[in-house]
Scaffold this active site. Structure first.
Site, short mmCIF file in Angstrom:
data_model
loop_
_atom_site.label_atom_id
_atom_site.label_comp_id
_atom_site.label_asym_id
_atom_site.label_seq_id
_atom_site.Cartn_x
_atom_site.Cartn_y
_atom_site.Cartn_z
N ASP A 7 0.97 -1.33 -0.02
CA ASP A 7 -0.02 -0.05 0.07
C ASP A 7 0.85 1.13 -0.08
O ASP A 7 1.69 1.59 0.98
CB ASP A 7 -0.99 -0.03 1.38
CG ASP A 7 -1.75 -0.98 1.13
OD1 ASP A 7 -2.00 -1.74 0.19
OD2 ASP A 7 -2.67 -1.30 2.10
N ASP A 57 -14.31 -5.19 -5.65
CA ASP A 57 -14.32 -5.16 -4.35
C ASP A 57 -15.90 -5.63 -4.11
O ASP A 57 -16.73 -5.13 -4.31
CB ASP A 57 -14.21 -3.86 -3.65
CG ASP A 57 -12.86 -3.26 -3.60
OD1 ASP A 57 -12.01 -4.03 -3.96
OD2 ASP A 57 -12.57 -2.16 -3.52
#
Lengths: 251, 208
Positions: free
Chosen positions: A11, A130
């Protein structure tokens, strides 16, 4: 024989790794290039960067990260997060990304999948989904999981496959961050629905979860972030474990 | 020595450039260009290729004189040329991606979609597969049999003369992943993305 891939994900925010590897030999625990190099030296089959930079002003920092990483790591690099347009994809590819993953933009305008796969080739277009379970089906969420769309995951997966996506990166919102393992039902359902490779994401807490993703979820690649952070497991350990369970991996 | 990576708008070639520069360091000059004179005067050429067979052939044809220059380099002057992915596929006479498209015709054969056995095998074939070296090839010097290489493709090169095949992989069928005919070399896999072993292949080509 085609091997199953292990993909560590980093990330990145404003050009720095948010949750990094806490290795003693690291000069700078926030440097994405250095961390990516550790992963690729350790045998990562691919490296994924997720850009979670919130503001548009700092968006360009990811380009610099990709550029520097691609000069040092000679395994495939996938970049996602905040990809809005054909121009964004073009810039990332020119910086050295091999694949670009599109999430919110693909839901808002699925035609971007068609346009980009025609322009750059399906091989570099990944659609990130997602998904959250609702009753007996899964629904798509966008904007980093904050916005509900009501779109059925399986229908959407088929649609983007038709539009030319080369791969799907499927994250279970229910499992992400829980360390309880992948949503196996979701992974299996999608893998059996589409004829393009599927990467599982969200929920890995131990190495058995990686095994389950491949054996039960039927995915082609497993992505994980936190188990590789802080050196809980190395890529090498993960691969050796999968190999000991009879799963074909590159060692 | 000059090695030229042909930049003909075939898609993303930054990884190819990075890997060749990494291997060459400062010993070999790596040019990235579509300039015909520079190509003519190079010692070796790399022909990358991404996207579809048709889009790559169209892109080559869009640059005036490029195909003739490549023919002169590789066929008349027999200087070393490495085709990567669609770069290799274009060696064929004909390709069937999107629509029937004429290739360069350097190695007789065709490029067809991989048989996915009614959906049993996923396409694109993406990831690391072990190559089975079937013929001694200069670019496989010090490369062990069954080494892993990185692939991403849905189409395969099927040469008429099986003697040109230098390596294959097992997927849904036995797929050609490397071909060699005299000064022509081609890999279906991406040496530029195949980690240290891929860089070794690039090094072998540079040092031919």
């Amino acid at each position: 024989m085609l091997k199953n891939r292990i993909i560590p994900c980093l990330d990145v925010k404003n050009g720095r790794v948010v949750k990094g590897i806490n290795f003693v030999d690291l000069k700078d625990a926030g440097d994405p290039v250095e961390q990516a190099k550790i992963y690729s030296d350790g045998g990562a089959d691919e490296i994924c960067f997720l850009d979670i930079t919130a503001s548009n002003e700092n968006r360009s920092t990811i380009y610099e990260v990709i550029k520097k990483t691609s000069e040092k790591c000679f395994v495939p690099l996938t970049v996602g997060g905040g990809v809005r347009s054909i121009e964004d994809i073009n810039k990332l590819l020119n910086c050295g990304a091999d694949k670009v993953s599109i999430n919110t933009a693909a839901v808002q305008n699925p035609k971007i999948v068609m346009e980009s796969s025609l322009k750059f080739g399906s091989q570099c277009i990944v659609v990130a989904i997602d998904a959250k379970k609702e009753a007996n089906s899964w629904k798509i969420f966008t904007h980093g999981g904050r916005k509900k769309t009501g779109i059925d995951v399986i229908k959407f997966a088929k649609q983007v496959e038709e539009y030319g996506a080369g791969e799907l990166l499927v994250t279970s919102m229910d499992r992400d961050g829980t360390q309880k393992g992948y949503d196996i039902d979701l992974m299996q359902k999608i893998s059996e629905t589409v004829n393009i490779p599927v990467i599982a994401s969200g929920g890995v807490g131990n190495l058995d979860h990686l095994v389950e993703g491949i054996t039960k979820g039927k995915v082609n690649a497993v992505l994980a972030a936190s188990i590789f952070h802080y050196g809980k497991y190395s890529i090498k350990q993960a691969k050796e474990y999968l190999d000991s369970k009879g799963i074909p991996v590159r060692i | 020595m000059n090695v030229t990576i042909v930049d003909y708008n075939s898609g993303n070639i930054s990884s190819v450039i990075n890997s060749f520069k990494e291997v060459a360091q400062n010993k070999v000059n790596i040019e990235v260009t579509a300039d015909l004179n520079k190509i003519k005067s190079s010692d070796k050429i790399v022909l990358p290729g991404q996207g579809s067979f048709k889009s790559c052939v169209d892109a080559l044809n869009n640059i005036n004189g490029l195909v003739d220059t490549l023919n002169e380099f590789a066929i008349n002057n027999k200087k070393p040329l490495l085709g990567i992915c669609v770069g290799l596929q274009m060696f064929a006479d004909i390709g069937y991606e999107e629509t029937e498209t004429k290739g360069l015709g350097w190695i007789s054969g065709k490029v067809s979609k991989i048989d996915n056995k009614n959906g049993k095998y996923k396409l694109p074939h993406i990831g690391w597969n072990q190559i089975n070296i079937v013929k001694e090839s200069k670019i496989f010097k010090n490369i062990e049999n069954n080494s892993h290489m990185y692939f991403v493709h849905s189409y395969e090169f099927i040469p008429k003369d099986k003697n040109v095949i230098s390596a294959t992989i097992d997927y849904s069928t036995n797929i050609v992943c490397s071909a060699e005919k005299g000064n022509l070399f081609g890999t279906q896999f991406h040496p530029e993305k195949s980690d240290k072993i891929g860089l070794k292949i690039i090094n072998n080509f540079i040092n031919l």
